[in-house]
Design an enzyme around this catalytic site. Structure first.
Site, PDB file in Angstrom:
ATOM      1  N   CYS A 125       0.611  -0.711   0.263  1.00 19.42           N
ATOM      2  CA  CYS A 125      -0.153  -0.081  -0.204  1.00 19.42           C
ATOM      3  C   CYS A 125       0.839   0.987   0.146  1.00 19.42           C
ATOM      4  O   CYS A 125       1.644   1.464   0.588  1.00 19.42           O
ATOM      5  CB  CYS A 125      -0.512  -0.137   1.528  1.00 19.42           C
ATOM      6  SG  CYS A 125      -2.100   1.611   1.637  1.00 19.42           S
TER       7      CYS A 125
ATOM      8  N   LYS B  41       2.283  -9.604   0.330  1.00 20.99           N
ATOM      9  CA  LYS B  41       1.617  -8.674  -0.770  1.00 20.99           C
ATOM     10  C   LYS B  41       2.856  -7.586  -1.474  1.00 20.99           C
ATOM     11  O   LYS B  41       2.250  -6.448  -0.121  1.00 20.99           O
ATOM     12  CB  LYS B  41       0.886  -8.459  -0.978  1.00 20.99           C
ATOM     13  CG  LYS B  41       0.129  -7.599  -1.798  1.00 20.99           C
ATOM     14  CD  LYS B  41      -1.561  -7.678  -2.440  1.00 20.99           C
ATOM     15  CE  LYS B  41      -2.051  -7.288  -3.405  1.00 20.99           C
ATOM     16  NZ  LYS B  41      -1.897  -6.385  -3.680  1.00 20.99           N
TER      17      LYS B  41
ATOM     18  N   HIS C 185       2.388  -7.263  -6.877  1.00 17.12           N
ATOM     19  CA  HIS C 185       2.226  -6.048  -7.967  1.00 17.12           C
ATOM     20  C   HIS C 185       2.908  -6.301  -8.648  1.00 17.12           C
ATOM     21  O   HIS C 185       3.767  -5.342  -8.304  1.00 17.12           O
ATOM     22  CB  HIS C 185       0.843  -5.208  -6.811  1.00 17.12           C
ATOM     23  CG  HIS C 185       0.599  -4.162  -7.557  1.00 17.12           C
ATOM     24  ND1 HIS C 185      -0.462  -3.238  -6.949  1.00 17.12           N
ATOM     25  CD2 HIS C 185       0.494  -3.695  -9.028  1.00 17.12           C
ATOM     26  CE1 HIS C 185      -1.202  -2.476  -7.711  1.00 17.12           C
ATOM     27  NE2 HIS C 185      -0.264  -2.499  -9.109  1.00 17.12           N
TER      28      HIS C 185
ATOM     29  N   ASN D 225      -0.556  -9.995 -10.252  1.00 15.22           N
ATOM     30  CA  ASN D 225      -1.275  -9.132  -9.547  1.00 15.22           C
ATOM     31  C   ASN D 225      -1.774  -7.411 -10.070  1.00 15.22           C
ATOM     32  O   ASN D 225       0.415  -6.980 -10.589  1.00 15.22           O
ATOM     33  CB  ASN D 225      -1.315  -8.277  -8.069  1.00 15.22           C
ATOM     34  CG  ASN D 225      -2.763  -7.398  -7.799  1.00 15.22           C
ATOM     35  OD1 ASN D 225      -2.196  -6.734  -6.393  1.00 15.22           O
ATOM     36  ND2 ASN D 225      -4.037  -7.545  -7.721  1.00 15.22           N
TER      37      ASN D 225
END
Length: 345
Positions: A112, A151, A183, A223
């Protein structure tokens, strides 16, 4: 024993504890992947791995109501809890909570880019501190028998070299963690909003493919920017799994063919109306508990995306569903509106 919501929607969950199948999953998304959305997603696909919104360690350990953040329905299995935090001890305690609550996986958010979380060393900025990530992995694994996953992004700011993500994964993997959800974009920590961070930094799928080549014993999940099942099938030729984010929320009917195309099983529904009617009893139950209709229906507004009557469906629910006294009839009327529009068409 399955509870009544599982019986209502008719989707027997895939309980996967030690062998989570990550071929297809829905990304954790703040304000979107709530329990209501996850139940609807499970109505459409019994095999998709579902993730919670990111929950910070502070929310779980400093508040007096962790149940508020950890509650889910049995039908949501397989389900993973995503944690945000940097303190190893706190993350270990939260991983233990996840096990106590019966989750199937615990995931650490190292992706994030929001400036709101950077100040607490939460999210993508942790990529610059691999030792902290390793400490967290050790603590979480020591505290819980659940699979612990990470992640993350492929780099920060202007880091363009593949070696950045390769070295990060190789370093963190020394802890014994086997699953990395990547990601395929950099995270720009200053100057871009979280939304822009999901769109502006270029996608580098080849970096994720190369990770699988360099670390064949690790489970690598890709992702970022994936919109169709055709794309998922292409990615699965190079990596172990695909995680889809916004498209699975904004166009949820995408999930209706996941079971057949990616898992070799029968799909649950072949039309949107049957899927919605299977979800109606759950909506009724939540309304009886005092939940507002709009909090439930906001997650299904995109079900008829691109279909005749889709705009009318969204408009009717948006205009009528927010009223305090809105009941299940509003949803049923919206469904009938689509049927009428399609008959005319």
């Amino acid at each position: 024993m399955l509870n009544e919501i599982t019986e209502i929607i008719g989707a027997k969950p895939v309980k996967s504890k030690d062998t989570v199948d990550r071929r297809f999953s829905i990304a954790p998304m703040m304000d979107w992947t709530t329990s209501d959305y996850r139940v609807f997603a499970r109505t459409l696909s019994k095999n998709t791995l579902l993730y919670t919104e990111m929950v910070t360690t502070g929310a779980l350990l400093q508040g007096n109501n962790p149940e508020r953040f950890l509650h889910y329905d049995e039908c949501e299995h397989p389900i993973a809890l995503q944690l945000g935090g940097a303190d190893a001890e706190a993350l270990g305690k939260c991983a233990k909570l996840a096990e106590d609550y019966g989750y199937d996986e615990v995931n650490l958010n190292v992706g994030c880019p929001s400036d709101r979380v950077q100040n607490s060393l939460i999210g993508a900025c942790l990529m610059a501190y691999p030792d902290k990530v390793k400490d967290a992995m050790h603590a979480m694994q020591d505290s819980s028998s659940l699979p612990i996953t990470v992640k993350h992004r492929i780099g920060l700011d202007d880091q363009e070299e593949y070696s950045v993500v390769r070295d990060f994964v190789g370093d963190v993997a020394t802890t014994g963690v086997k699953t990395f959800i990547v990601h395929a974009r950099n995270a720009i920590l200053a100057g871009l909003s979280p939304k822009e961070n999901r769109e502006i930094p270029p996608l580098k799928y080849d970096y994720v493919y190369q990770l699988k080549k360099d670390f064949p014993d690790l489970e690598i999940i890709i992702n970022g920017g994936i919109k169709t099942l055709e794309e998922c099938e292409q990615h699965l030729q190079f990596v172990d799994g695909v995680m889809v984010g916004r498209e699975a929320y904004q166009n949820p009917w995408l999930l209706s063919q996941v079971d057949s195309r990616l898992f070799g099983q029968n799909d649950r529904f072949d039309n949107r109306f049957d899927a919605l009617m299977a979800f109606v009893p759950y909506a009724k139950q939540q309304l009886a508990k005092g939940e507002r209709l709009m909090h439930i229906t906001r997650h299904i507004l995109g079900l008829f995306q691109g279909e005749p009557g889709g705009k009318q469906f969204r408009r009717y629910l948006s205009e009528k569903g927010h009223k305090a006294d809105a009941n299940i009839d509003v949803l049923l009327e919206a469904i009938d509106l689509v049927k009428q529009h399609q008959r005319k068409g």
